[in-house]
Design an enzyme around this catalytic site. Structure first.
Site, PDB file in Angstrom:
ATOM      1  N   ARG A 181      -0.197  10.865   9.554  1.00  0.00           N
ATOM      2  CA  ARG A 181      -1.530  10.610  10.098  1.00  0.00           C
ATOM      3  C   ARG A 181      -1.866  11.601  11.200  1.00  0.00           C
ATOM      4  O   ARG A 181      -0.970  12.195  11.796  1.00  0.00           O
ATOM      5  CB  ARG A 181      -1.599   9.201  10.705  1.00  0.00           C
ATOM      6  N   LYS A 215      10.131   3.987   0.451  1.00  0.00           N
ATOM      7  CA  LYS A 215       9.273   4.181  -0.715  1.00  0.00           C
ATOM      8  C   LYS A 215       9.825   5.292  -1.578  1.00  0.00           C
ATOM      9  O   LYS A 215      10.543   6.177  -1.108  1.00  0.00           O
ATOM     10  CB  LYS A 215       7.833   4.459  -0.307  1.00  0.00           C
ATOM     11  N   LYS A 221      -0.611  12.516   2.732  1.00  0.00           N
ATOM     12  CA  LYS A 221      -1.449  12.948   3.830  1.00  0.00           C
ATOM     13  C   LYS A 221      -0.561  13.668   4.834  1.00  0.00           C
ATOM     14  O   LYS A 221       0.660  13.499   4.820  1.00  0.00           O
ATOM     15  CB  LYS A 221      -2.207  11.787   4.443  1.00  0.00           C
ATOM     16  N   THR A 243       0.837  -1.213   0.000  1.00  0.00           N
ATOM     17  CA  THR A 243       0.000   0.000   0.000  1.00  0.00           C
ATOM     18  C   THR A 243       0.865   1.252   0.000  1.00  0.00           C
ATOM     19  O   THR A 243       0.540   2.250  -0.620  1.00  0.00           O
ATOM     20  CB  THR A 243      -0.918   0.028   1.250  1.00  0.00           C
ATOM     21  N   GLU A 248     -10.024   6.789   6.047  1.00  0.00           N
ATOM     22  CA  GLU A 248     -10.520   6.484   7.386  1.00  0.00           C
ATOM     23  C   GLU A 248      -9.390   6.143   8.352  1.00  0.00           C
ATOM     24  O   GLU A 248      -9.570   6.163   9.558  1.00  0.00           O
ATOM     25  CB  GLU A 248     -11.528   5.339   7.339  1.00  0.00           C
TER      26      GLU A 248
HETATM   27  C1  VG1 Z   1      -2.929   1.374   5.776  1.00  0.00           C
HETATM   28  C2  VG1 Z   1      -4.204   2.191   5.720  1.00  0.00           C
HETATM   29  C3  VG1 Z   1      -4.213   3.030   4.451  1.00  0.00           C
HETATM   30  C4  VG1 Z   1      -2.961   3.903   4.417  1.00  0.00           C
HETATM   31  C5  VG1 Z   1      -1.721   3.042   4.544  1.00  0.00           C
HETATM   32  C6  VG1 Z   1      -0.447   3.849   4.631  1.00  0.00           C
HETATM   33  O1  VG1 Z   1      -2.870   0.500   4.672  1.00  0.00           O
HETATM   34  O2  VG1 Z   1      -5.339   1.375   5.773  1.00  0.00           O
HETATM   35  O3  VG1 Z   1      -5.380   3.815   4.425  1.00  0.00           O
HETATM   36  O4  VG1 Z   1      -2.903   4.633   3.214  1.00  0.00           O
HETATM   37  O5  VG1 Z   1      -1.813   2.245   5.727  1.00  0.00           O
HETATM   38  O6  VG1 Z   1      -0.489   4.733   5.705  1.00  0.00           O
HETATM   39  P1  VG1 Z   1      -3.280  -1.065   4.772  1.00  0.00           P
HETATM   40  O7  VG1 Z   1      -2.997  -1.624   3.416  1.00  0.00           O
HETATM   41  O8  VG1 Z   1      -2.462  -1.645   5.878  1.00  0.00           O
HETATM   42  O9  VG1 Z   1      -4.737  -1.072   5.122  1.00  0.00           O
HETATM   43  V1  VG1 Z   1       0.933   5.047   6.561  1.00  0.00           V
HETATM   44  O10 VG1 Z   1       0.650   6.309   7.623  1.00  0.00           O
HETATM   45  O11 VG1 Z   1       1.279   3.532   7.096  1.00  0.00           O
HETATM   46  O12 VG1 Z   1       2.022   5.508   5.388  1.00  0.00           O
HETATM   47 CO    CO Z   2       2.259   7.188   8.243  1.00  0.00          CO
END
Ligand code: VG1
Ligand code: CO
Length: 545
Positions: free
Chosen positions: A284, A128, A378, A20, A366
């Protein structure tokens, strides 16, 4: 004399497909000889035209951050970058890295972070690549990186000692310029352009008390500089404000479970008026009022509805984008404002095109993620400042603002249930079983709720037409309620099942209800549909947000 470039033979690792948000693995995986080098070389091999250009490098300060950065600097020089901008001590929050890439028109950036995952020798690390717009590489780039990692035969580096990254200034490394920059400066200047710092200082001077929990992670230095130094919040406003390599042993995840210091204070006697926390890499945010939690989905909707009160958004919003599992509260605001609302797969990389094309101004997930077109990530502190700016103008408390919002738009009662570290096979079996049931669900009745649709979410990017399938199983009911199931793409051990629950309630008389109570029947339906307890052996979720 310039150090010579070394071509080091290597063989592929088969597990370097970004998830992700980049490649996340255990530190011990990253420490295998050649592991980091292979991935970085694969990034460079999948890019074109960076010779002589600028690369931004920084991370969230977790264990192994500095070691990885030294490796990257040597490889960037050996691969022909002209200049690297690196945060002092190797630090850059994710949104600040995005701001730096944009402000300096860099070719791209490498961000070292595993975000909210724990840090330390036995914990997690991540990397990343962000493109020149400051945003996470889109899927076609991450897939190219993965393809390169499958066929890599050598990586390029230099024989050169580590650089001192503790003082701002420029040095040279194998013909490449390395500039150590203040990690806060560009970011703080951007925040000052977007928000009314005078109004926020005024609010703070009037006795409005705030608390910010940096969770021993990257936002400490940013919050000290912006909240305490520039806005005049009293010293001590920022707690857990020194970044630690292991985040003090905690999960740097701003939610009601992990941000316990803050939660205890905000729900205790004599609580401050406003509380907030950010995660490992600063992208976040969690927003709290006195004894009151704002769901991230509601937060996006409230920011959108009040955006005109904030200088940077006074001209209005072009559109709103939210990830599919995020509640539909923002859709209602978009409808009222007469602007489009886009529904994208989970992960910030899917917002990039909409922001670049000027079709969306605010975005949210969310998972405690909110942001706008000011960067392409974000942004935790940005959300905090946005809230404070709104409160400074409205002179109301957090809870009052949210309740007024619900009274006007109705409440999208929302919760996410996470089942962490379940065996990968149990998780994929659960999803496969559920997927096979979807086609037969529409029109059926589940505990008195009629299913309107059931599908596996796919997305076609409206800007470039690229498609992404398999982005989460959705079951929607005729009254607008939804249950969404997906597996996490950021974990490093086993699988995490996420169950997202939402129900729309226009009735103010029920707005006092606790979300778990208001969603009890959907929670029950979710378990029945997916056989969660039977297939995972879990009686209850590990984390409820
Ligand atoms: C999680 C969240 C997703 C977010 C991602 C990266 O991914 O659900 O909404 O964009 O983390 O956020 P997943 O695939 O585990 O549901 V961060 O603050 O970890 O860069
Ligand atoms: Co993060």
């Amino acid at each position: 004399m310039s150090p010579t470039v070394k071509h080091v033979p290597t063989t592929p690792f088969d597990d370097q497909r970004p998830g992700t948000s980049g490649l996340r693995k255990k530190v011990r995986t990253f420490r295998q000889p050649g592991y980091l080098e292979n991935f970085v070389q694969s990034v460079f091999d999948s890019l074109e035209g960076f010779r002589g250009q600028t690369l931004v490098v920084g991370g969230d300060g977790r264990y192994w951050n500095l070691e990885a950065i030294q490796v990257i600097l040597r490889m960037a020089a050996a691969n022909g970058f002209g200049r690297v901008l690196v945060g002092r001590d190797g630090l850059l929050s994710t949104p600040a890295a995005s701001a730096v890439i944009r402000a300096h028109r860099a070719f791209g950036g490498l961000i070292l972070s595993a975000s909210h995952n724990p840090g330390g020798p036995d914990a997690d690390f991540g990397i990343k690549y962000n493109t020149g717009n400051g945003g996470p590489a889109p899927e076609k780039v991450t897939e190219a990186i993965y393809a390169a990692s499958r066929q890599i035969g050598e990586y390029r580096t230099l024989e050169a000692p580590d650089l001192d990254l503790s003082r701002p200034g420029a040095t040279e490394l194998g013909g490449m310029q390395v500039e150590v920059i203040d990690p806060v400066a560009d970011y703080a200047a951007l925040m000052e352009r977007l928000f009314d710092f005078g109004a926020i200082s005024g609010l703070l001077a009037s006795g409005f008390r705030i608390r910010f929990d940096a969770m021993h992670a990257i936002t400490g230095p940013y919050a000290h500089a912006i909240l305490e130094q520039r806005l005049g919040a009293p010293a001590g406003t920022v707690i857990n404000g020194t970044p630690l390599p292991d985040f003090g042993g905690g999960h740097p995840d701003p939610n009601l479970t992990y941000a316990h210091d803050l939660v205890e204070e905000m729900y205790g006697p004599d609580a401050p008026d406003f509380g907030a926390a950010s995660d490992g890499d600063g992208d976040r945010n969690m927003i709290l009022g006195r004894g009151f939690f704002v769901t991230p989905s509601d937060s996006l909707a409230v920011l959108a509805a009040n955006a005109r009160l904030v200088p940077g958004y006074a001209g209005g919003l072009k559109g709103i984008a939210r990830s599919m599992p995020t509640s539909q509260a923002a859709d209602r605001v978009a409808e009222k404002l007469g602007i489009p609302c886009f529904e994208t797969p989970t992960g910030w990389k899917f917002f990039g095109n909409l922001l670049d094309a000027g079709r969306a101004t605010l975005c949210g997930e969310e998972s405690f993620g909110t942001g706008s077109d000011h960067v392409r990530e974000k942004d935790g502190l940005w959300a905090v400042l946005f809230w404070l700016n709104i409160l400074a103008v409205r002179r109301e408390g957090v809870e009052a603002v949210v309740r007024t919002h619900w009274a006007e738009f109705g409440r999208n009662v929302y919760s996410r249930h996470d089942y962490e570290g379940i065996p990968a096979e149990a998780a994929s079996g659960l999803m496969a079983h559920l997927r096979a049931r979807l086609a037969a669900l529409p029109g059926t009745d589940l505990d008195g709720n009629r299913v309107a649709y059931a599908d596996d979410f796919g997305y076609t990017d409206p800007v470039d037409g690229s498609t992404s399938s398999g982005q989460g199983l959705r079951v929607g009911f005729e009254d607008g309620s939804r249950i969404v199931f997906r597996l996490s793409g950021t974990g490093t051990e086993g699988a995490t099942l996420r169950v997202y629950l939402e129900r729309f309630d226009p009735d103010t008389d029920r707005h006092h209800l606790d979300a778990q109570e208001a969603l009890a029947d959907l929670i029950h339906i979710a378990d029945g549909l997916a056989e969660i307890r039977a297939r995972t052996g879990r009686e209850a979720p590990d984390v409820i947000t």
